[in-house]
Design an enzyme around this catalytic site. Sequence first.
Site: not given
Ligand code: NAP
Length: 259
Positions: A168
């Site tokens: 990741y």
């Molecule tokens: P999340 O709550 O798990 O949401 C992920 C989103 O991505 C969901 O809307 C999901 O849609 C969508 N998704 C997953 N696979 C996909 C695909 N193949 N095609 C299209 N959509 C897809 O994640 P989050 O925490 O908000 O994270 C958002 C971004 O921030 C990510 O890139 C993550 O790496 C980054 N990030 C997060 C954190 C953290 O601590 N949360 C920290 C650093 C960076 P479905 O549910 O419909 O599949």
Amino acid sequence: MELNTARQELPKNKTILITGSSRGIGAATAKLLSSNGYSVCINYNTNESAAYELLGEITACHGQAIVVQADISKEKDVIRLFEETERSFGYIDGLVNNAGIISLQSTLEHMDFERIQRIFSINTIGAMICAREAVKRMQTKNGGRGGVIVNVSTALAKSGAPNLYLDYAASKGAIETFTIGLARETADQGIRVNVIRPGMIDTEIHLSSGDPNRVQKAATYAPMKRVGQAIEVAKAISWLISDESSYTTGAVVDVSGGV
Ligand code: NAP
């Protein structure tokens, strides 16, 4: 000196496509951008009900939004996602490359090929293909009117996430390098490209880590003694999308509470 209290003008008819915006950071960004006057494309992969719930919230507040299912790791889906957004709103002014996944906490020796390939095909290749579709439409040499791309990395790209998620962290490190190169490649085409580096944010992504207490544990060792909220990342994305950041490109913006 007189204080400038003029209200910032709302963007007129600007459309932002946010990948993975059914939940978490993407959903918070869609809501915020919509309340700031943008039309938004809500993209999801599997969670249809969450996407339509968000659409309902936005339209109840008189925002303009559409929902498009597309798996961003599939090129055909990405092309359809852009075409459907264009068909609805005419022009895509901004892309937030937000969709991303993690996998179970592990060391490298236990990571199989399929896992690593899936991580990279969504977090890295998918985001690059989305950016390609955005650039093709936005660049002035193709008759576009410019635009903005915000990629989403992670603070783990700095540490490499040993014993947790090397795959990741590496997939996001690639996105940071990609951002710098693409920003320079498109700077004279009216396009700005930046990357956000969130720290630990309280969203459902951590359910895939295999550690149900991951978020609570992180709060204890975080410099601010708390994790972040999705809206705190959305606010930084919103600034990068807006003309308020008009001279910022190729930048990495940490939203990580000091990590
Ligand atoms: P999340 O709550 O798990 O949401 C992920 C989103 O991505 C969901 O809307 C999901 O849609 C969508 N998704 C997953 N696979 C996909 C695909 N193949 N095609 C299209 N959509 C897809 O994640 P989050 O925490 O908000 O994270 C958002 C971004 O921030 C990510 O890139 C993550 O790496 C980054 N990030 C997060 C954190 C953290 O601590 N949360 C920290 C650093 C960076 P479905 O549910 O419909 O599949």
